[in-house]
Design a protein around this motif. Sequence first.
Motif, PDB file in Angstrom:
ATOM      1  N   PRO A   1     -25.111 -24.037  18.821  1.00  0.00           N
ATOM      2  CA  PRO A   1     -25.643 -24.343  20.146  1.00  0.00           C
ATOM      3  C   PRO A   1     -25.286 -23.278  21.179  1.00  0.00           C
ATOM      4  CG  PRO A   1     -24.718 -26.312  19.152  1.00  0.00           C
ATOM      5  CD  PRO A   1     -24.351 -25.175  18.249  1.00  0.00           C
TER       6      PRO A   1
ATOM      7  N   ALA B   1     -28.543 -31.454  27.483  1.00  0.00           N
ATOM      8  CA  ALA B   1     -29.389 -31.993  26.409  1.00  0.00           C
ATOM      9  C   ALA B   1     -30.483 -32.917  26.935  1.00  0.00           C
ATOM     10  CB  ALA B   1     -28.531 -32.732  25.386  1.00  0.00           C
ATOM     11  N   ASP B   2     -30.251 -33.565  28.059  1.00  0.00           N
ATOM     12  CA  ASP B   2     -31.249 -34.497  28.599  1.00  0.00           C
ATOM     13  C   ASP B   2     -32.490 -33.774  29.124  1.00  0.00           C
ATOM     14  OD1 ASP B   2     -29.675 -33.406  30.691  1.00  0.00           O
ATOM     15  OD2 ASP B   2     -30.215 -35.053  32.033  1.00  0.00           O
ATOM     16  N   LYS B   3     -32.414 -32.456  29.263  1.00  0.00           N
ATOM     17  CA  LYS B   3     -33.557 -31.676  29.728  1.00  0.00           C
ATOM     18  C   LYS B   3     -34.150 -30.799  28.635  1.00  0.00           C
ATOM     19  CE  LYS B   3     -32.118 -31.589  34.573  1.00  0.00           C
ATOM     20  NZ  LYS B   3     -31.849 -30.735  35.761  1.00  0.00           N
ATOM     21  N   ILE B   4     -33.702 -31.029  27.410  1.00  0.00           N
ATOM     22  CA  ILE B   4     -34.170 -30.242  26.273  1.00  0.00           C
ATOM     23  C   ILE B   4     -34.839 -31.162  25.262  1.00  0.00           C
ATOM     24  CG2 ILE B   4     -33.517 -28.674  24.404  1.00  0.00           C
ATOM     25  CD1 ILE B   4     -31.030 -27.952  26.061  1.00  0.00           C
TER      26      ILE B   4
ATOM     27  N   TYR C   1     -36.477 -31.250  21.395  1.00  0.00           N
ATOM     28  CA  TYR C   1     -36.540 -30.520  20.138  1.00  0.00           C
ATOM     29  C   TYR C   1     -37.776 -30.965  19.359  1.00  0.00           C
ATOM     30  CZ  TYR C   1     -31.741 -29.222  21.238  1.00  0.00           C
ATOM     31  OH  TYR C   1     -30.616 -28.732  21.870  1.00  0.00           O
TER      32      TYR C   1
ATOM     33  N   PRO D   1     -30.491 -25.323  16.658  1.00  0.00           N
ATOM     34  CA  PRO D   1     -30.187 -25.262  18.091  1.00  0.00           C
ATOM     35  C   PRO D   1     -30.925 -24.119  18.771  1.00  0.00           C
ATOM     36  CG  PRO D   1     -28.391 -24.301  16.834  1.00  0.00           C
ATOM     37  CD  PRO D   1     -29.365 -24.859  15.821  1.00  0.00           C
TER      38      PRO D   1
ATOM     39  N   GLU E   1     -25.879 -25.919  26.056  1.00  0.00           N
ATOM     40  CA  GLU E   1     -26.956 -26.646  25.389  1.00  0.00           C
ATOM     41  C   GLU E   1     -26.646 -28.134  25.291  1.00  0.00           C
ATOM     42  OE1 GLU E   1     -29.642 -26.404  21.271  1.00  0.00           O
ATOM     43  OE2 GLU E   1     -28.326 -24.746  21.862  1.00  0.00           O
ATOM     44  N   ALA E   2     -25.435 -28.479  24.930  1.00  0.00           N
ATOM     45  CA  ALA E   2     -25.060 -29.897  24.850  1.00  0.00           C
ATOM     46  C   ALA E   2     -24.997 -30.529  26.230  1.00  0.00           C
ATOM     47  CB  ALA E   2     -23.716 -30.030  24.131  1.00  0.00           C
ATOM     48  N   GLU E   3     -24.523 -29.782  27.205  1.00  0.00           N
ATOM     49  CA  GLU E   3     -24.373 -30.305  28.567  1.00  0.00           C
ATOM     50  C   GLU E   3     -25.711 -30.688  29.183  1.00  0.00           C
ATOM     51  OE1 GLU E   3     -22.624 -28.781  32.918  1.00  0.00           O
ATOM     52  OE2 GLU E   3     -22.413 -27.520  31.117  1.00  0.00           O
TER      53      GLU E   3
END
Length: 460
Positions: free
Chosen positions: A168, A176-179, A181, A161, A172-174
């Motif tokens: 995380p 996630a659509d802009k991250i 990996y 993460p 980070e989970a909230e």
Amino acid sequence: MSMNDPVAVIGAGPVGLAAAVQLIQRGLPVKVYEAGAGIATNLKDWGHVRVFTPWRYCVDQAARKRLEESGWTMPEPEAFPTADELIARYLEPLARLPELSSSIETSARVVGVSRWGADKVLSKDRKARPFMLVVETEEGIRRDSARAVIDASGTWQTPNPLGAGGVPAEGEAEFADKIAYGIPDILGRDRTLYAGRTTLVVGSGHSAANALLDLDRLAALEPGTAFVWATRGTDLVRIYSGGDLDQLPARGELGSDVRELAESGRTKLVTGFATLAIRSSNGRLTVEGQTKDGLQKLGPFDRIIAATGQRPDLSLTRELRLDLDPWLEGVKALGPLIDPNEHSCGDVPPHGHRELGHPEPDFYTVGVKSYGRAPTFLLLTGYEQVRSVAAALAGDMAAADAVQLMLPETGVCTVPQSIIRATAAGCCGGPAPSEADACCVADAEAKAAGKGGCGCGVAA
């Protein structure tokens, strides 16, 4: 246990397929399980990336022999393939060989490995019980038997993460659509996500270097494209690599290019930044982190690339008796040799079935997963690993123990100064294995000065 049970190989990537070739060559039945819809799914995820090892280092020699017997032609040995080319020109032809194709099952995810009728606590008659693989397919869950298991499943599907504490970061989970990996295809399929936008790249390895250089190329083509580079550490020797001293010139060039990028001012570099939280304001992201000077905020950003490495999925083997390095989570015998806390060169002496085995008989961890969270693995290492393991499973202990591994040097080697002072003076006199890092440093310094070296080690 029935000797008709196959040896199960988890993962149909380069090392998994090489394991299958070695097993078949020795007359052992084999079953290869691949979670993806086709072989080498992990490589396909970064198929656009050109690897820094030429073809001669990418192809297993036993596999090459089998392929050439079928009429296959080896690509130019000194050319550098992309991951997609590695699949199309080597791995797919290999998987199509009749002796392999019937042994490979795709869309078959192994979600658990145990012994039939025995959890990890039970000792009585444990070795006599076959392995039980819990396999998830489109038709449902089933259980298969195996006489031995070679885990070549890799680590790509379990990225670390952004959170510097190994968990995380807040938010980070909230978001996630802009991250992203790993290594997104910035100049290809993902171009619209990054063109004309501002991106934060977090990480200090080769994945980060590839992403940064692609963003730099995109910025030259698309107005408004900008990016910032943040690293948790402050010593970037591993990513900058050994330049002209690196025996893999493309790896040295990658490091030199990203160093020039950082020093040119075309990107802002923030070192010593430990990510804590991701916030949103007006549809953009701000990243909060701890530095030596206290809390710092970076942003705003439209996208984040988390090139923070990967970790092994340990849930797969929870009911097996494994001996793992307590912090790297790779095989225990390799841990002290590849620990990035101690050195960057990743010296790994020849190793095989004895180092890769566990208290669980006939279970082996190979490939990048054998390194756990360490980042210095090369395919050559995996190919020699599975050659040794296959020989051991066939009972040819002489071949299994005759392990040879010569890897190209990085030209980079750093260890604590206390170790260097204590042992470098005796470098060529043959220091104890625990002092090999100091020898490596003295070796690298001697070569850099044009004085030759001790030849004390090779880098992974």
